[in-house]
Design a protein around this motif. Structure first.
Motif, mmCIF file in Angstrom:
data_model
loop_
_atom_site.group_PDB
_atom_site.id
_atom_site.type_symbol
_atom_site.label_atom_id
_atom_site.label_comp_id
_atom_site.label_asym_id
_atom_site.label_seq_id
_atom_site.Cartn_x
_atom_site.Cartn_y
_atom_site.Cartn_z
ATOM 1 N N ILE A 217 0.833 -1.212 0.000
ATOM 2 C CA ILE A 217 0.000 0.000 0.000
ATOM 3 C C ILE A 217 0.865 1.259 0.000
ATOM 4 O O ILE A 217 0.590 2.214 -0.718
ATOM 5 N N ARG A 218 1.912 1.256 0.830
ATOM 6 C CA ARG A 218 2.737 2.456 0.874
ATOM 7 C C ARG A 218 3.370 2.714 -0.495
ATOM 8 O O ARG A 218 3.376 3.842 -0.987
ATOM 9 N N HIS A 219 3.873 1.659 -1.110
ATOM 10 C CA HIS A 219 4.509 1.822 -2.420
ATOM 11 C C HIS A 219 3.508 2.319 -3.468
ATOM 12 O O HIS A 219 3.784 3.257 -4.224
ATOM 13 N N LEU A 220 2.325 1.710 -3.490
ATOM 14 C CA LEU A 220 1.296 2.126 -4.453
ATOM 15 C C LEU A 220 0.894 3.575 -4.221
ATOM 16 O O LEU A 220 0.640 4.333 -5.156
ATOM 17 N N THR A 221 0.815 3.952 -2.943
ATOM 18 C CA THR A 221 0.403 5.311 -2.599
ATOM 19 C C THR A 221 1.439 6.323 -3.095
ATOM 20 O O THR A 221 1.085 7.368 -3.656
ATOM 21 N N GLN A 222 2.716 5.998 -2.906
ATOM 22 C CA GLN A 222 3.775 6.886 -3.396
ATOM 23 C C GLN A 222 3.714 7.038 -4.908
ATOM 24 O O GLN A 222 3.912 8.116 -5.453
ATOM 25 N N GLN A 223 3.440 5.942 -5.591
ATOM 26 C CA GLN A 223 3.485 5.955 -7.049
ATOM 27 C C GLN A 223 2.226 6.538 -7.672
ATOM 28 O O GLN A 223 2.296 7.207 -8.691
ATOM 29 N N LEU A 224 1.076 6.275 -7.078
ATOM 30 C CA LEU A 224 -0.189 6.564 -7.774
ATOM 31 C C LEU A 224 -1.059 7.612 -7.088
ATOM 32 O O LEU A 224 -2.098 7.998 -7.619
ATOM 33 N N ARG A 225 -0.648 8.094 -5.896
ATOM 34 C CA ARG A 225 -1.318 9.198 -5.209
ATOM 35 C C ARG A 225 -2.852 9.137 -5.181
ATOM 36 O O ARG A 225 -3.529 9.932 -5.844
ATOM 37 N N PRO A 226 -3.387 8.219 -4.417
ATOM 38 C CA PRO A 226 -4.854 8.196 -4.278
ATOM 39 C C PRO A 226 -5.322 9.413 -3.473
ATOM 40 O O PRO A 226 -4.523 10.039 -2.767
ATOM 41 N N GLU A 227 -6.605 9.738 -3.566
ATOM 42 C CA GLU A 227 -7.142 10.838 -2.764
ATOM 43 C C GLU A 227 -7.125 10.486 -1.283
ATOM 44 O O GLU A 227 -6.909 11.339 -0.439
ATOM 45 N N TYR A 228 -7.390 9.222 -0.964
ATOM 46 C CA TYR A 228 -7.334 8.777 0.428
ATOM 47 C C TYR A 228 -7.138 7.270 0.474
ATOM 48 O O TYR A 228 -7.289 6.582 -0.536
ATOM 49 N N VAL A 229 -6.776 6.807 1.672
ATOM 50 C CA VAL A 229 -6.514 5.384 1.891
ATOM 51 C C VAL A 229 -7.357 4.923 3.084
ATOM 52 O O VAL A 229 -7.453 5.631 4.097
ATOM 53 N N VAL A 230 -7.995 3.767 2.949
ATOM 54 C CA VAL A 230 -8.812 3.214 4.043
ATOM 55 C C VAL A 230 -8.285 1.830 4.427
ATOM 56 O O VAL A 230 -8.112 0.965 3.555
ATOM 57 N N PHE A 231 -8.002 1.652 5.707
ATOM 58 C CA PHE A 231 -7.643 0.336 6.233
ATOM 59 C C PHE A 231 -8.871 -0.248 6.923
ATOM 60 O O PHE A 231 -9.350 0.302 7.918
ATOM 61 N N LEU A 232 -9.374 -1.362 6.414
ATOM 62 C CA LEU A 232 -10.508 -2.044 7.046
ATOM 63 C C LEU A 232 -9.957 -3.165 7.932
ATOM 64 O O LEU A 232 -9.299 -4.085 7.446
ATOM 65 N N THR A 233 -10.229 -3.076 9.236
ATOM 66 C CA THR A 233 -9.669 -4.049 10.182
ATOM 67 C C THR A 233 -10.791 -4.724 10.966
ATOM 68 O O THR A 233 -11.975 -4.529 10.676
ATOM 69 N N ASP A 234 -10.396 -5.523 11.960
ATOM 70 C CA ASP A 234 -11.404 -6.206 12.783
ATOM 71 C C ASP A 234 -11.623 -5.501 14.127
ATOM 72 O O ASP A 234 -12.335 -6.029 14.976
#
Lengths: 346, 346
Positions: A217-234
């Motif tokens: 996720i960190r690598h993809l975020t650096q490369q592709l710059r999404p507007e936001y990131v959501v982590f879905l956990t338990d």
């Protein structure tokens, strides 16, 4: 890590090319393995939770309601209502416009046993048990991934599996050394939803290792710059100590400085008591638990991107997935927002 | 097609790099979909045939006998004797040296329904039913591929799935436009066995198409120059007319000229009667049947590489897989050998 926030989306930075996105990437979603598998049973999917998460992703990314009739895209045997018989009247529907989206999932109770039993994360692919564990780990995580792709497809999300090992992701000393971002860009441009996952990959130094979903996720975020990131956990989000501890307090908002330092903005009790944040790490997790999660999230926020950690399948997660919390107060929301202290102009 | 027979293994030809093989590639095996799936039932694997083929691949590529104790590499739930309990004494064995090998499989009764129902091979990914069919086809073929990887792993073959779509294979007017050969080279160098398959892929002109296993094999052969190629099918080889026809004659040996023209060397009856070869194409096969197979095989033989088409699970296939027929007479062998008329120096 250098500040990359000024780099335009899809530009080249040396080689290889990563391609040009035809529209901005809306969101990268991390689907925690623990949120869709049964924690205490090896290789068992929690079908109900997975179905609810898939439905939420559809509602959030297609802007449609919970009961909208969906166009199932899993036409396999045993796929139920979305199976072969339903295809004949397919053309009568239009597929709602889908936001640009990447899904990365963890392994949960898949792969961990195989990886830890053989020590894949420690490398040594020439050792028989490591090589066997590498193969066994990949079989386990790709079978989970196929089940997740099918669940998404049943909800009408055009999901396509892109296992990192197969896509040429490799590491050097466990940091990402290569990754085929170009194919991900092309897949997004085609209106499809790439599904990646934590995987066993080749490592230039030690032969092999485990690449976690969080590092992907960190690598993809650096490369592709999404507007936001959501982590879905338990769990609801990040706590100041193990959530089972009665004193545990949910951290609601964390601000990340340009230099990567972070501080809890809400609630303020930690600072008052002087106690540090005690980080929870699950014993079975070979790729790091909350400590990895919070530092990975902080690395993303440093890029000027909001990160929301929230419990899968809840209304809170649905709001986060919809982007309702972007630049908004999170006072009436349960979860952990990790955001840049000084948001750069977007 | 230009003559590429003089190009050294692993050289660069423009970009991207394909990497250097640490040892020559012994063999590329095409595992025909019809050989391991049930022809008349959608998405049903013929477990017995698949098990026999996997055992043959182990015997041929590891140089061991049919009853050698194997080190199972599928540690998933329900993997039987190769499951979790068997791992404890794993280190006591050594994995036999494995020849360098790539496996490419077809789709059989997987994927064809989804692809033909939606017209994925005709393109138009923006059309809802095509996009849905693209997703459904990939789900179907990747589920078959996972089953094949697991069957190989149970025989101790370190197989890793590399779905062409995920590996960046794309086409222009249905010819291969790009493919991540570098990751395949790295995988072979790591002592693993890449498993590819016919897949739905992106096409630069028409949006999407079906990339057949046979086209994949030709591309891999051009790039990586195996010593020989084996096609495992559900019939003994290539016949001069549909095998169900009582007059059908098995073509034993075909010679391919430098310019790609081919002629039947044995038996000689075709030339005597003046009848042409009538090519069999199965009605359900969207990617071409025997006609594609024979012209793909001829294209490979033009590179100076022997091709053997043989019935999966037979002693004939085992001999072909072992390389026993390389440069040897095929008089006592049942199958079709397609070889260069003038073999270049190796």
């Amino acid at each position: 890590m250098e500040d990359e926030s000024e780099r335009p989306i899809g530009s080249f930075e040396g080689s290889p090319p990563i391609g040009i996105l035809r529209r901005p990437l809306r969101c990268i979603v991390k689907l925690g393995g623990a949120a869709v598998t049964c924690k205490h049973e090896v290789e068992k999917i929690n079908e109900e939770d997975l179905g609810r998460v898939s439905s939420h992703l559809r509602q959030a990314m297609m802007g449609c309601g919970p009961v909208t009739e969906v166009l199932g895209m899993d036409w396999s045997r045993g796929a139920g209502a979305a199976g072969i018989d339903s295809i004949s009247d397919f053309n009568e529907y239009a597929i709602p416009n889908l936001e640009s989206l990447i899904i990365v999932h963890g392994a949960g109770s898949f792969g961990h046993f195989q990886a830890s039993k053989s020590g894949v994360h420690k490398g040594g692919l020439h050792v028989p048990i490591v090589k066997a564990g590498f193969v066994a780990t990949r079989i386990s995580v790709t079978s989970l991934s196929l089940a997740i792709v099918r669940a998404l497809a049943r909800e009408g999300i055009p999901a396509v599996g892109m296992p990192p090992f197969a896509c040429g992701w490799s590491t050097t000393e466990r940091n990402v050394a290569s990754a085929d971002i170009y194919q991900i860009t092309q897949t997004l441009n085609a209106g499809l939803v790439p599904v990646l996952h934590g995987d066993a990959v080749l490592d230039n130094q030690q032969g092999c290792t485990i690449l976690s979903g969080d590092v992907i996720i960190r690598h993809l975020t650096q490369q592709l710059r999404p507007e936001y990131v959501v982590f879905l956990t338990d769990v609801l989000g990040v706590y100041d100590r193990p959530p089972a501890n009665p004193k545990a307090v949910l951290l609601r908002e964390i601000a990340v400085e340009d230099d990567g330092r972070w501080s809890v903005m809400s609630p303020l009790i930690q600072q008052a008591t002087g106690e540090g944040v005690e980080i929870t790490v699950a014993a079975h997790d070979t790729t790091g638990g909350m400590e990895t999660k919070i530092s990975e999230a902080a690395a993303i926020a440093r890029l000027g991107i909001d990160v929301f950690i929230t419990k899968a399948g809840t209304d809170h997660s649905l709001r986060a997935l919809r982007g309702e919390l972007l630049g908004a107060s999170v006072d009436d929301w349960l979860g952990t927002a990790i955001r840049p202290a000084q948001r750069p102009l977007r």
